[in-house]
Scaffold this motif. Structure first.
Motif, mmCIF file in Angstrom:
data_model
loop_
_atom_site.group_PDB
_atom_site.id
_atom_site.type_symbol
_atom_site.label_atom_id
_atom_site.label_comp_id
_atom_site.label_asym_id
_atom_site.label_seq_id
_atom_site.Cartn_x
_atom_site.Cartn_y
_atom_site.Cartn_z
ATOM 1 N N SER A 48 0.801 -1.218 0.000
ATOM 2 C CA SER A 48 0.000 0.000 0.000
ATOM 3 C C SER A 48 0.839 1.277 0.000
ATOM 4 O O SER A 48 0.296 2.370 0.150
ATOM 5 C CB SER A 48 -0.925 0.010 1.225
ATOM 6 O OG SER A 48 -0.180 -0.070 2.433
ATOM 7 N N ARG A 49 2.142 1.172 -0.183
ATOM 8 C CA ARG A 49 3.000 2.362 -0.092
ATOM 9 C C ARG A 49 2.748 3.357 -1.226
ATOM 10 O O ARG A 49 2.892 4.566 -1.056
ATOM 11 C CB ARG A 49 4.474 1.937 -0.061
ATOM 12 C CG ARG A 49 5.453 3.109 0.039
ATOM 13 C CD ARG A 49 6.843 2.645 0.448
ATOM 14 N NE ARG A 49 7.349 1.590 -0.398
ATOM 15 C CZ ARG A 49 7.919 1.780 -1.592
ATOM 16 N NH1 ARG A 49 8.005 3.010 -2.098
ATOM 17 N NH2 ARG A 49 8.384 0.773 -2.289
ATOM 18 N N LEU A 50 2.395 2.869 -2.413
ATOM 19 C CA LEU A 50 2.114 3.742 -3.552
ATOM 20 C C LEU A 50 0.615 3.987 -3.645
ATOM 21 O O LEU A 50 -0.184 3.045 -3.580
ATOM 22 C CB LEU A 50 2.620 3.114 -4.850
ATOM 23 C CG LEU A 50 4.118 2.819 -4.938
ATOM 24 C CD1 LEU A 50 4.456 2.182 -6.286
ATOM 25 C CD2 LEU A 50 4.939 4.082 -4.732
ATOM 26 N N GLU A 51 0.241 5.253 -3.797
ATOM 27 C CA GLU A 51 -1.174 5.610 -3.874
ATOM 28 C C GLU A 51 -1.797 5.063 -5.153
ATOM 29 O O GLU A 51 -1.227 5.174 -6.241
ATOM 30 C CB GLU A 51 -1.314 7.136 -3.808
ATOM 31 C CG GLU A 51 -2.714 7.613 -3.464
ATOM 32 C CD GLU A 51 -3.576 7.746 -4.685
ATOM 33 O OE1 GLU A 51 -4.785 7.449 -4.586
ATOM 34 O OE2 GLU A 51 -3.052 8.149 -5.742
ATOM 35 N N THR A 52 -2.970 4.454 -5.023
ATOM 36 C CA THR A 52 -3.589 3.726 -6.135
ATOM 37 C C THR A 52 -3.854 4.614 -7.345
ATOM 38 O O THR A 52 -3.616 4.203 -8.488
ATOM 39 C CB THR A 52 -4.894 3.073 -5.660
ATOM 40 O OG1 THR A 52 -4.627 2.230 -4.535
ATOM 41 C CG2 THR A 52 -5.505 2.232 -6.763
ATOM 42 N N GLY A 53 -4.360 5.822 -7.127
ATOM 43 C CA GLY A 53 -4.621 6.715 -8.247
ATOM 44 C C GLY A 53 -3.359 7.111 -8.982
ATOM 45 O O GLY A 53 -3.332 7.172 -10.220
ATOM 46 N N GLN A 54 -2.283 7.393 -8.256
ATOM 47 C CA GLN A 54 -1.011 7.742 -8.886
ATOM 48 C C GLN A 54 -0.457 6.570 -9.690
ATOM 49 O O GLN A 54 0.109 6.758 -10.777
ATOM 50 C CB GLN A 54 -0.015 8.193 -7.833
ATOM 51 C CG GLN A 54 -0.372 9.504 -7.163
ATOM 52 C CD GLN A 54 0.623 9.906 -6.091
ATOM 53 O OE1 GLN A 54 1.243 9.063 -5.453
ATOM 54 N NE2 GLN A 54 0.792 11.201 -5.896
ATOM 55 N N VAL A 55 -0.624 5.363 -9.163
ATOM 56 C CA VAL A 55 -0.201 4.175 -9.903
ATOM 57 C C VAL A 55 -0.937 4.088 -11.231
ATOM 58 O O VAL A 55 -0.336 3.852 -12.288
ATOM 59 C CB VAL A 55 -0.443 2.893 -9.073
ATOM 60 C CG1 VAL A 55 -0.292 1.643 -9.935
ATOM 61 C CG2 VAL A 55 0.514 2.835 -7.886
ATOM 62 N N SER A 56 -2.250 4.302 -11.200
ATOM 63 C CA SER A 56 -3.029 4.213 -12.438
ATOM 64 C C SER A 56 -2.569 5.241 -13.459
ATOM 65 O O SER A 56 -2.482 4.949 -14.662
ATOM 66 C CB SER A 56 -4.521 4.388 -12.139
ATOM 67 O OG SER A 56 -4.821 5.695 -11.696
ATOM 68 N N ALA A 57 -2.257 6.455 -13.009
ATOM 69 C CA ALA A 57 -1.798 7.492 -13.926
ATOM 70 C C ALA A 57 -0.493 7.089 -14.597
ATOM 71 O O ALA A 57 -0.311 7.285 -15.811
ATOM 72 C CB ALA A 57 -1.623 8.809 -13.180
ATOM 73 N N GLU A 58 0.436 6.531 -13.827
ATOM 74 C CA GLU A 58 1.723 6.126 -14.399
ATOM 75 C C GLU A 58 1.553 4.977 -15.391
ATOM 76 O O GLU A 58 2.168 4.969 -16.464
ATOM 77 C CB GLU A 58 2.683 5.721 -13.285
ATOM 78 C CG GLU A 58 3.137 6.872 -12.414
ATOM 79 C CD GLU A 58 3.943 7.914 -13.164
ATOM 80 O OE1 GLU A 58 4.600 7.572 -14.164
ATOM 81 O OE2 GLU A 58 3.922 9.092 -12.737
ATOM 82 N N VAL A 59 0.735 3.999 -15.033
ATOM 83 C CA VAL A 59 0.518 2.859 -15.932
ATOM 84 C C VAL A 59 -0.097 3.321 -17.248
ATOM 85 O O VAL A 59 0.336 2.930 -18.337
ATOM 86 C CB VAL A 59 -0.370 1.802 -15.261
ATOM 87 C CG1 VAL A 59 -0.775 0.718 -16.265
ATOM 88 C CG2 VAL A 59 0.344 1.163 -14.077
#
Length: 256
Positions: A170-181
């Motif tokens: 859970s260290r990386l915020e889910t929304g930020q992960v989606s943006a990068e992907v």
């Protein structure tokens, strides 16, 4: 219930927005008859990205993509990963725990599930390596690998689930992960599309790419994916249409 998120890249056929306001680049359309929340955004090359509240076992697609930390990280499966592993007869845990797939960062493994095991025809696993070193930059690269593998395997419909939360991460915020992907995938696919137009790759168009999101994270992912698509589109516009080098024709017959 899926605790992470999943991503759909689709030919722009209309959005299915919920009641909340959508970011820019949303594709207009009639409300979806389905009760499953989803939101679609237009993207370059006639594609669209759909954020959908669904898990990796349930979304029909040519290719389902998930991620996997290495064994040494000790990230236990939960939620959708437990279900997916069970549907595959324990293959995910067994192949990693045996060391035959080490899940190093950006290492890939392609599986053809037994008929009826999951909704997708094939499953692509992308390694994340050591959980302590996981970063947003790595997730951007994961998106690029997913897009290129989709083109390589001629998978017109792709569904992507980061599956981080369902590995206890859970260290990386889910929304930020989606943006990068999303950005990584769109920019990588743009490069492939340009090479196709130049006659340096066989013509092939991705038709759909779902970004799967758990119920708890769906709204946050939608809020980040819209701007991510807009930013990637602007970057692609700045790239221009000049061919790569002097090899091959400057314009081919591909429509991507």
């Amino acid at each position: 219930m899926l605790a992470g998120s999943v991503f759909t890249l689709a030919a722009a056929t209309g959005a299915h927005p919920p009641a909340t306001a959508a970011p820019s680049h949303e594709v207009p359309g009639e409300p979806s008859p389905s009760v499953i929340p989803e939101r679609t955004f237009s993207a370059p090359h006639g594609l669209s990205i759909t954020v959908k509240e669904i898990g990796p076992s349930a979304q029909p697609a040519d290719l389902q993509v998930i991620t996997l930390f290495d064994k040494a990280s000790g990230q236990a499966f939960a939620g959708s990963m437990v279900e997916l592993d069970k549907r595959l007869g324990g293959t995910l845990s067994a192949v990693r725990n045996s060391g035959q797939f080490q899940a190093n960062a950006l290492e890939t493994l392609l599986i053809t599930p037994p008929p009826g095991a999951i909704a997708a025809r094939r499953l692509l696993i992308i390694g994340l390596g050591d959980a302590r070193r996981a970063s947003l930059d790595l997730m951007n690269k994961v998106g690029a690998v997913a897009a290129r593998e989709a083109v390589r395997t001629r998978s017109a419909t792709v569904s992507f689930a980061p599956t981080l939360r369902d590995q206890g991460f859970s260290r990386l915020e889910t929304g930020q992960v989606s943006a990068e992907v999303v950005q990584g995938a769109l920019l990588a696919y743009d490069t492939d599309a340009r090479l196709q137009r130049q006659g340096l790759q066989d013509c092939f168009a991705l038709k759909r790419w779902y970004y799967e999101a758990g119920a708890a994270f769906y709204s946050g992912v939608v809020a980040k994916v819209g701007p991510a698509v807009k930013d990637a589109s602007a970057t692609i516009d700045r790239r221009g249409g000049a061919p790569f080098g002097k090899t091959g024709p400057s314009a081919g017959t591909c429509s991507t």
